[in-house]
Design a protein around this motif. Structure first.
Motif, PDB file in Angstrom:
ATOM      1  N   PHE A 126       0.822  -1.218   0.000  1.00 23.49           N
ATOM      2  CA  PHE A 126       0.000   0.000   0.000  1.00 23.49           C
ATOM      3  C   PHE A 126       0.856   1.269   0.000  1.00 23.49           C
ATOM      4  O   PHE A 126       0.485   2.280  -0.582  1.00 23.49           O
ATOM      5  CB  PHE A 126      -0.938   0.018   1.207  1.00 23.49           C
ATOM      6  CG  PHE A 126      -2.206  -0.765   0.997  1.00 23.49           C
ATOM      7  CD1 PHE A 126      -3.098  -0.439  -0.010  1.00 23.49           C
ATOM      8  CD2 PHE A 126      -2.517  -1.826   1.823  1.00 23.49           C
ATOM      9  CE1 PHE A 126      -4.257  -1.150  -0.208  1.00 23.49           C
ATOM     10  CE2 PHE A 126      -3.687  -2.543   1.640  1.00 23.49           C
ATOM     11  CZ  PHE A 126      -4.557  -2.209   0.619  1.00 23.49           C
ATOM     12  N   ILE A 127       2.005   1.233   0.677  1.00 28.68           N
ATOM     13  CA  ILE A 127       2.856   2.420   0.724  1.00 28.68           C
ATOM     14  C   ILE A 127       3.666   2.561  -0.559  1.00 28.68           C
ATOM     15  O   ILE A 127       3.810   3.667  -1.094  1.00 28.68           O
ATOM     16  CB  ILE A 127       3.779   2.356   1.964  1.00 28.68           C
ATOM     17  CG1 ILE A 127       2.947   2.511   3.229  1.00 28.68           C
ATOM     18  CG2 ILE A 127       4.864   3.422   1.901  1.00 28.68           C
ATOM     19  CD1 ILE A 127       3.728   2.304   4.512  1.00 28.68           C
ATOM     20  N   TYR A 128       4.198   1.466  -1.080  1.00 30.24           N
ATOM     21  CA  TYR A 128       5.094   1.511  -2.233  1.00 30.24           C
ATOM     22  C   TYR A 128       4.377   1.899  -3.525  1.00 30.24           C
ATOM     23  O   TYR A 128       4.889   2.693  -4.305  1.00 30.24           O
ATOM     24  CB  TYR A 128       5.797   0.166  -2.399  1.00 30.24           C
ATOM     25  CG  TYR A 128       6.830   0.161  -3.500  1.00 30.24           C
ATOM     26  CD1 TYR A 128       8.061   0.794  -3.320  1.00 30.24           C
ATOM     27  CD2 TYR A 128       6.570  -0.458  -4.711  1.00 30.24           C
ATOM     28  CE1 TYR A 128       9.006   0.809  -4.328  1.00 30.24           C
ATOM     29  CE2 TYR A 128       7.520  -0.458  -5.723  1.00 30.24           C
ATOM     30  CZ  TYR A 128       8.733   0.173  -5.530  1.00 30.24           C
ATOM     31  OH  TYR A 128       9.664   0.176  -6.527  1.00 30.24           O
ATOM     32  N   PHE A 129       3.200   1.352  -3.739  1.00 28.38           N
ATOM     33  CA  PHE A 129       2.479   1.626  -4.983  1.00 28.38           C
ATOM     34  C   PHE A 129       1.552   2.822  -4.785  1.00 28.38           C
ATOM     35  O   PHE A 129       0.486   2.719  -4.190  1.00 28.38           O
ATOM     36  CB  PHE A 129       1.680   0.402  -5.439  1.00 28.38           C
ATOM     37  CG  PHE A 129       2.549  -0.755  -5.823  1.00 28.38           C
ATOM     38  CD1 PHE A 129       3.265  -0.733  -7.007  1.00 28.38           C
ATOM     39  CD2 PHE A 129       2.672  -1.855  -4.992  1.00 28.38           C
ATOM     40  CE1 PHE A 129       4.086  -1.794  -7.366  1.00 28.38           C
ATOM     41  CE2 PHE A 129       3.486  -2.919  -5.334  1.00 28.38           C
ATOM     42  CZ  PHE A 129       4.194  -2.891  -6.527  1.00 28.38           C
ATOM     43  N   GLY A 130       1.973   3.947  -5.304  1.00 27.50           N
ATOM     44  CA  GLY A 130       1.215   5.189  -5.158  1.00 27.50           C
ATOM     45  C   GLY A 130      -0.125   5.160  -5.866  1.00 27.50           C
ATOM     46  O   GLY A 130      -1.048   5.888  -5.502  1.00 27.50           O
ATOM     47  N   SER A 131      -0.254   4.331  -6.881  1.00 29.76           N
ATOM     48  CA  SER A 131      -1.522   4.263  -7.619  1.00 29.76           C
ATOM     49  C   SER A 131      -2.641   3.657  -6.773  1.00 29.76           C
ATOM     50  O   SER A 131      -3.809   3.784  -7.129  1.00 29.76           O
ATOM     51  CB  SER A 131      -1.339   3.425  -8.890  1.00 29.76           C
ATOM     52  OG  SER A 131      -0.953   2.105  -8.552  1.00 29.76           O
ATOM     53  N   ARG A 186      -3.452   4.659  -3.797  1.00 24.58           N
ATOM     54  CA  ARG A 186      -3.877   5.625  -2.782  1.00 24.58           C
ATOM     55  C   ARG A 186      -5.240   6.210  -3.121  1.00 24.58           C
ATOM     56  O   ARG A 186      -5.384   7.002  -4.042  1.00 24.58           O
ATOM     57  CB  ARG A 186      -2.849   6.743  -2.655  1.00 24.58           C
ATOM     58  CG  ARG A 186      -1.569   6.253  -2.052  1.00 24.58           C
ATOM     59  CD  ARG A 186      -0.644   7.369  -1.652  1.00 24.58           C
ATOM     60  NE  ARG A 186       0.600   6.771  -1.181  1.00 24.58           N
ATOM     61  CZ  ARG A 186       1.791   7.133  -1.584  1.00 24.58           C
ATOM     62  NH1 ARG A 186       1.922   8.129  -2.422  1.00 24.58           N
ATOM     63  NH2 ARG A 186       2.855   6.531  -1.120  1.00 24.58           N
ATOM     64  N   ASN A 187      -6.225   5.807  -2.356  1.00 21.28           N
ATOM     65  CA  ASN A 187      -7.550   6.424  -2.378  1.00 21.28           C
ATOM     66  C   ASN A 187      -8.205   6.178  -1.017  1.00 21.28           C
ATOM     67  O   ASN A 187      -7.632   5.538  -0.152  1.00 21.28           O
ATOM     68  CB  ASN A 187      -8.404   5.903  -3.551  1.00 21.28           C
ATOM     69  CG  ASN A 187      -8.645   4.416  -3.478  1.00 21.28           C
ATOM     70  OD1 ASN A 187      -8.866   3.863  -2.410  1.00 21.28           O
ATOM     71  ND2 ASN A 187      -8.601   3.765  -4.626  1.00 21.28           N
ATOM     72  N   THR A 246      -8.668   2.343   0.017  1.00 23.53           N
ATOM     73  CA  THR A 246      -7.436   1.655   0.408  1.00 23.53           C
ATOM     74  C   THR A 246      -6.803   2.294   1.648  1.00 23.53           C
ATOM     75  O   THR A 246      -6.098   1.613   2.386  1.00 23.53           O
ATOM     76  CB  THR A 246      -6.418   1.632  -0.742  1.00 23.53           C
ATOM     77  OG1 THR A 246      -6.138   2.964  -1.148  1.00 23.53           O
ATOM     78  CG2 THR A 246      -6.937   0.808  -1.907  1.00 23.53           C
ATOM     79  N   GLN A 247      -7.073   3.569   1.883  1.00 24.58           N
ATOM     80  CA  GLN A 247      -6.565   4.233   3.088  1.00 24.58           C
ATOM     81  C   GLN A 247      -7.162   3.587   4.343  1.00 24.58           C
ATOM     82  O   GLN A 247      -6.461   3.364   5.326  1.00 24.58           O
ATOM     83  CB  GLN A 247      -6.893   5.731   3.055  1.00 24.58           C
ATOM     84  CG  GLN A 247      -6.297   6.523   4.192  1.00 24.58           C
ATOM     85  CD  GLN A 247      -4.782   6.587   4.127  1.00 24.58           C
ATOM     86  OE1 GLN A 247      -4.190   6.533   3.050  1.00 24.58           O
ATOM     87  NE2 GLN A 247      -4.149   6.683   5.275  1.00 24.58           N
ATOM     88  N   LYS A 283      -5.401   0.311   4.770  1.00 24.88           N
ATOM     89  CA  LYS A 283      -4.033   0.516   5.256  1.00 24.88           C
ATOM     90  C   LYS A 283      -4.046   0.812   6.747  1.00 24.88           C
ATOM     91  O   LYS A 283      -3.232   0.257   7.502  1.00 24.88           O
ATOM     92  CB  LYS A 283      -3.360   1.648   4.477  1.00 24.88           C
ATOM     93  CG  LYS A 283      -1.886   1.821   4.843  1.00 24.88           C
ATOM     94  CD  LYS A 283      -1.174   2.786   3.930  1.00 24.88           C
ATOM     95  CE  LYS A 283      -1.630   4.191   4.182  1.00 24.88           C
ATOM     96  NZ  LYS A 283      -0.847   5.201   3.484  1.00 24.88           N
TER      97      LYS A 283
END
Length: 166
Positions: free
Chosen positions: A90-95, A97-98, A101-102, A105
């Motif tokens: 979740f941290i590595y793949f910026g795509s 981030r919404n 998924t937040q 996470k």
């Protein structure tokens, strides 16, 4: 869940020669503390059921409990590894981030904290019991992590806080 009634006290008695008295039913146990008033009725019943059996039956039950704890620690360790991998993804793949998924996470962070704390507590209990078995009634860990970390529900609090920050 309260296992110890907060208004009850443990007791210890002093002998005529100034030494702590031993257990009334067992020999060679000096400095015995009576914690029986500290337990709830349910815990007293469980302890009575455990210790009214034969010695071999008691040892078998204790062995089952130890083996169950090993299985639990193995499962928690595997969970910790996969939670770490999930958080890394979740941290590595910026795509990814919404908002949806937040929430996941944050949930993974809370679960990671809970599993990590439980593993530390269980490891400390295991080390303390091993040292007690090896050096009769003398624990090499007088400041047990159990005494420092009083609530493993930290992750519940953390998840509530992280979710409210959203």
């Amino acid at each position: 869940m309260i296992y110890f009634p907060p208004k009850e006290f443990a007791s210890r008695q002093c002998d005529k020669d100034g030494q702590w008295m031993g257990h009334p039913e067992k020999e060679n146990i000096n400095g015995w503390s009576n914690y029986s008033a500290c337990f709830t009725k349910e815990i007293k019943l469980l302890l009575d059921k455990l210790y009214t059996s034969s010695e071999s039956d008691v040892q078998r039950k204790i062995q089952i409990a130890k083996e169950t704890r090993v299985i639990e620690m193995t499962g928690l360790s595997i969970s910790l590894i996969f939670l770490f991998i999930s958080i890394f993804i979740f941290i590595y793949f910026g795509s990814l981030r919404n908002k949806r998924t937040q929430v996941h996470k944050n949930l993974f962070f809370a679960m990671f904290a809970q599993v990590f704390v439980r593993l530390i507590l269980y490891t400390d209990q295991w080390l303390s019991r091993e040292s007690i078995d090896n050096a009769i009634n003398k624990s090499s860990h007088p400041y047990s992590i159990e005494n420092v970390v009083s609530n493993t529900n930290f992750s519940t609090y953390t998840s509530c806080v992280l979710t409210s920050l959203e």
